[in-house]
Design an enzyme around this catalytic site. Structure first.
Site, short mmCIF file in Angstrom:
data_model
loop_
_atom_site.label_atom_id
_atom_site.label_comp_id
_atom_site.label_asym_id
_atom_site.label_seq_id
_atom_site.Cartn_x
_atom_site.Cartn_y
_atom_site.Cartn_z
CB SER A 83 -0.85 0.10 1.20
OG SER A 83 -2.00 1.08 1.26
CG ASP A 417 -3.81 -1.98 -0.02
OD1 ASP A 417 -3.09 -2.65 0.67
OD2 ASP A 417 -3.82 -0.87 0.08
#
EC number: 3.1.1.4
Length: 597
Positions: A83, A417
């Site tokens: 991320s 993610d």
């Protein structure tokens, strides 16, 4: 022509990565000597950065900057991120490792509050014309680029040179296969994890890779049948960093782009010359209709907008005009499905009008900007309705030598993610194929900074992967007032140094105050230059204060890098797809009939 990477047994590194790591080894030995650490063989040291949105991005840059300043980064073989940390890592490589320049540029962006909305919008509009447009495209070009104040046109493959020369550590960027998240939650399946490097993209637990230049292209039965341009780093940053908040919060965030009157003006303004026809400007009316429907399909004004559009079109007497009149009359009683079908039909009709200038001459249709924006808004609306993220072609589709039906039956993948699984990329550096000796894990997560240790320990226990044992009671006690660093070691496997961002060493008794100040969903517009500088400072302090500890652990693994016992690689790769023909390598080959856009 045979591609350089394909579906390969996961018990060995991809050749390009192996060569890069080999080239890095003498650089690592040289760095260790400068740190007064003697070694005959270069230990494999990995630095991990967790997720955490913009907080993680800025803090990770601070960590990388201090590691370089202290001469520690040169002793690192792998850099891996999830991320927000992937944004920082990609910046390191696009700027050739110039951390001073990156840091100054970062401060400048937030001092000047720079972000080019129009350029970002145009990127998103162009992406909406792709077959596989998803919310990841919207998120990448209009949210992530705004957060980090940067559009990055370069590709991941363009970062190969400095990696292949061993100048910088080998980078690994983490993602998760969203279609396999249910399996992850139930069984913590290894094949849920997906990785990107400057050379390849794929499933490390499966040993299934595709060259990064072909990621997103269409494959069938192991053959490349349609080549797509390599996606830029802005798109990949959006894919890697899409777990900002819960679904409701993200959905509202996206819809607010279209609800906000200022936002509407931003969409409509620009170099557009509207028609001077006696009837109203149909192009602007259609865009207004699509945006109103997107934000609230039950908005009473939609019926009025349709009536005005019908009058402007002057289509009352033809077949489409009759259909339009009927649906307008019964609009309030029409199902959501039929409303959506009609809107798609209406847009298709307008598209044909562009191709046939003799039709509806009164429209004087502007065939450029406004039409593109209509398509963009409508495609985004569809993606929100279906909640589609990270849509790319599955390079394993119908591959004859892949036994796992789940992996080869899907034409499309949905990659998101990795923070949805574990907010730090431990699973990508723990497999024995990478032979990691020491892990420096920097946690920038919100909430419990030991949660990633807890989750990783559980994952490793399920799959017989060596990882230091930790007790739940111990983790809970540490979480009450975290220290800046914890050193974890087991009988087998790598030594883990886990660093927490906000801790009693750099924040004293104000840990919670610091956490609230840097929330994960905090928008970049609310980041003042002082907030940026303070975050850089505390993240650097964590490295500086633990320099002696880091050097001590480096010295131990350098003195005996072979101390990590060999483990059963097959056991650690329990989910790996087996080639039904045996242990042979399954390769991709380019078809003789490749279509290109």
């Amino acid at each position: 022509m045979e591609l350089s990477s394909g579906v390969c047994p996961a018990t060995r590194l991809q050749e390009a990565e192996k060569a890069a790591v080999h080239k890095r080894s003498p650089k690592v030995l040289e760095a260790l000597r400068k740190l007064n650490i003697q070694a005959d063989q270069a230990p494999v040291i990995a630095v991990l950065g967790s997720g955490g949105g913009l907080r993680a991005h800025i803090a990770c840059l601070g960590v990388l900057s201090e590691l370089k300043e202290l001469g520690l980064l040169d002793a690192v073989t792998y850099l891996a991120g999830v991320s927000g940390s992937t944004w920082a890592l990609s910046s390191l490589y696009t700027k050739n490792g110039n951390m001073e320049g990156i840091e100054e540029e970062l401060k400048h962006r937030y001092e000047k509050n720079e972000w080019d909305f129009h350029e970002s919008l145009e990127k998103a509009i162009q992406a909406s014309k792709r077959e596989n447009y998803s919310l990841t495209d919207f998120w990448a070009y209009l949210i992530v680029s705004r957060q980090i104040r940067e559009l990055q046109d370069s590709n991941l493959s363009s970062l190969k040179k400095q990696v292949e020369e061993g100048v910088l550590p080998y980078p690994i960027f983490a993602a998760i296969d969203e279609d396999l998240l249910a399996d992850w939650r139930e069984r913590k399946t290894q094949n849920s994890w997906f990785e990107f490097t400057p050379h390849h993209a794929g499933y490390p637990a499966l040993g299934a890779y595709v060259p990064i230049t072909e990621f997103g292209s269409r494959f069938e039965n192991g053959k490349l049948v349609k080549s797509e341009p390599e996606r830029d780093l802005t798109f990949l940053r959006g894919l890697w960093g899409s777990a900002f908040a819960d679904i409701k919060e993200i959905k509202n965030y996206i819809l607010n782009y279209f609800r906000n009157p200022f936002g509407k003006l931003k969409f409509i303004e620009g170099p557009v010359t509207y028609s001077e026809a006696p009837r109203m400007n149909v192009d602007a009316m259609l865009l207004d209709l699509v945006m109103a429907y997107f934000t609230d399909m039950n908005d009473p004004s939609i019926k009025d907008k349709l009536c005005a559009l019908q009058q402007a079109l002057g289509t009352e007497t033809d077949e489409f005009g009759i259909e339009m009149a009927e649906i307008i009359q019964n609009w309030n009683e029409t199902s959501a499905e039929k409303k959506e079908q009609f809107l798609d039909h209406l847009l298709d009709r307008f598209k044909k009008t562009q191709e046939d200038t003799t039709t509806y001459s009164l429209m004087n249709w502007n065939t450029g900007l406004v039409w593109d924006r209509c398509v963009f808004v409508n495609e985004t609306r569809k993606c929100v309705s279906k909640w589609q993220w990270g849509t790319v072609y599955n390079f394993l589709y119908k591959h004859g030598k892949i036994a796992d039906e789940t992996m080869c039956s899907r034409e499309l993948l949905h990659l998101v993610d990795a923070g949805f699984a574990i907010n730090t990329p431990y699973p990508l550096v723990l497999p024995p194929v990478r032979e990691t000796h020491l892990i420096l894990s920097f946690d920038f997560s919100a909430g419990d900074p030991l949660e990633t240790i807890r989750a990783t320990a559980d994952y490793c226990q399920r799959h017989e992967i060596p990882f230091p044992e930790v007790s739940e009671d111990q983790l809970k006690e540490w979480a009450k007032a975290p220290a800046s660093c914890y050193v974890l070691r087991g009988e087998t496997g790598p030594v883990v140094m886990h660093f927490t961002l906000f801790n009693k060493d750099n924040c004293g008794d104000d840990i919670e105050t610091w956490r609230k100040k840097y929330g994960t969903v905090k928008l970049s517009d609310s980041y003042t230059p002082d907030l940026v500088r303070d975050l850089l400072r505390v993240s650097k302090e964590n490295v500086k204060k633990n320099k002696i500890n880091i050097l001590s652990e480096m010295r131990k693994v350098a003195g005996n890098p072979g101390n990590i016992p060999r483990v059963n690689k097959e056991a650690c790769l329990g989910d790996r797809v087996k080639d039904p023909q045996g242990s042979q390598t399954v390769e991709f080959k380019k078809s003789h009939n490749i279509s290109k856009d």
